[in-house]
Design an enzyme around this catalytic site. Structure first.
Site, PDB file in Angstrom:
ATOM      1  N   HIS A   1     106.802 -82.635 -33.339  1.00 54.84           N
ATOM      2  CA  HIS A   1     107.913 -81.924 -32.698  1.00 54.84           C
ATOM      3  C   HIS A   1     108.432 -82.650 -31.463  1.00 54.84           C
ATOM      4  CE1 HIS A   1     104.721 -80.027 -30.105  1.00 54.84           C
ATOM      5  NE2 HIS A   1     105.682 -80.087 -29.212  1.00 54.84           N
TER       6      HIS A   1
ATOM      7  N   ASP B   1     101.649 -81.161 -37.482  1.00 49.60           N
ATOM      8  CA  ASP B   1     102.412 -81.522 -36.285  1.00 49.60           C
ATOM      9  C   ASP B   1     101.846 -82.794 -35.660  1.00 49.60           C
ATOM     10  OD1 ASP B   1     104.172 -81.487 -34.181  1.00 49.60           O
ATOM     11  OD2 ASP B   1     103.178 -79.854 -33.104  1.00 49.60           O
TER      12      ASP B   1
ATOM     13  N   SER C   1     102.484 -81.459 -24.981  1.00 48.97           N
ATOM     14  CA  SER C   1     102.458 -81.687 -26.426  1.00 48.97           C
ATOM     15  C   SER C   1     102.132 -83.138 -26.760  1.00 48.97           C
ATOM     16  CB  SER C   1     103.819 -81.353 -27.029  1.00 48.97           C
ATOM     17  OG  SER C   1     104.161 -80.012 -26.812  1.00 48.97           O
TER      18      SER C   1
END
Length: 261
Positions: free
Chosen positions: A65, A120, A213
């Site tokens: 992402h 992810d 992230s």
């Protein structure tokens, strides 16, 4: 979901477009300088976006992402605003998100029970190999399943302000426990699958968040995950964060690196 907030803010052309959230590594501390030599800072143009992990001199692992249209990375950074001669800047020649990550979920929408953020992860090939030094070192992929209850360390430059996204100056570290996935199933409306890890502090106050992230989750000294997603605001009691479970992706990572050498 905080990673969606970050993605939408970037796609709108600036971090300042993010809505108010409390977003940083909660309950953490300044990492000891150069204690995380595999930590990578991933940028979109000149703006910090995500963390990452150095797997070898040519490849960085981050979250799918974190996909953007213009990558550059910094290796061996501790503080964004200090002159650190040992840090290394690299451009990216190729980005390879996992083919089964559902990019359409990054479009603005209300979270739904069928939302599945599995897979992810993304590989970034550096245009020029990193120089392996005392402060820039790769970390190995896991070779066995992580143990529930393990003490984990996550690191990143997540935002230090609750309203406007602003990365921390210094690399932050936080410790918490690896939890049963059932704890995250109960806490989140979105799907929690067997390619995810659940980790955090059930009492609240210790968490990763927007800007972290793609960074490493190291449990009992072994890289077992990368930061994926979690609640907004972050650090809520009884709502742990979600991490990509790397043992499930060893073959894809190794095969992809071999095919794109």
């Amino acid at each position: 979901m905080w990673f969606l907030i970050l993605f939408l803010a970037l796609s709108l052309g600036g971090i300042d477009a993010a809505p108010p959230v409390q977003s940083r590594i909660f309950g953490g501390f300044n990492c000891e300088k150069n204690s995380q030599p595999w930590q990578v800072a991933v940028y979109r143009f000149t703006k910090y976006q995500c963390g990452g992990v150095l797997l070898n001199a040519n490849w960085v692992l981050t979250a799918a992402h974190c996909h953007n249209d213009k990558y550059q990375v910094w290796l061996g950074k501790n503080n964004f605003f200090e002159d650190e001669p040992s840090a290394q800047h690299r451009l990216v020649s190729k980005a390879i998100p996992h083919p089964d990550f559902n990019m359409s979920l990054l479009n603005e929408h209300t979270p739904q029970p069928e939302d599945d953020y599995s897979n992810d992860l993304m590989l970034l090939r550096l245009k020029k190999p990193a120089d392996i030094t005392d402060v820039v070192k790769p970390i190995d992929l896991p070779t066995e399943e992580p143990k529930l209850g393990s003490t984990c360390l996550a690191s990143g430059w997540g935002s230090i302000t609750p309203v406007i996204y602003e990365p921390a100056d210094d690399l932050q570290c936080v410790n918490f426990k690896l939890l049963p996935n059932e704890d995250c199933v109960k806490a989140h409306i979105e799907k929690v699958t067997d390619v995810m890890l659940c980790a955090g502090d059930m009492d609240g106050g210790k968490d990763t968040c927007m800007g972290d992230s793609g960074g490493p989750l190291i449990c009992d000294g072994v890289l077992h995950g990368i930061t994926s997603w979690g609640p907004s605001p972050c650090g809520k009691p009884n709502v742990p964060g979600i991490y990509t479970k790397l043992i499930k992706f060893n073959s894809w990572i190794k095969d992809t690196i071999a095919k794109n050498a």
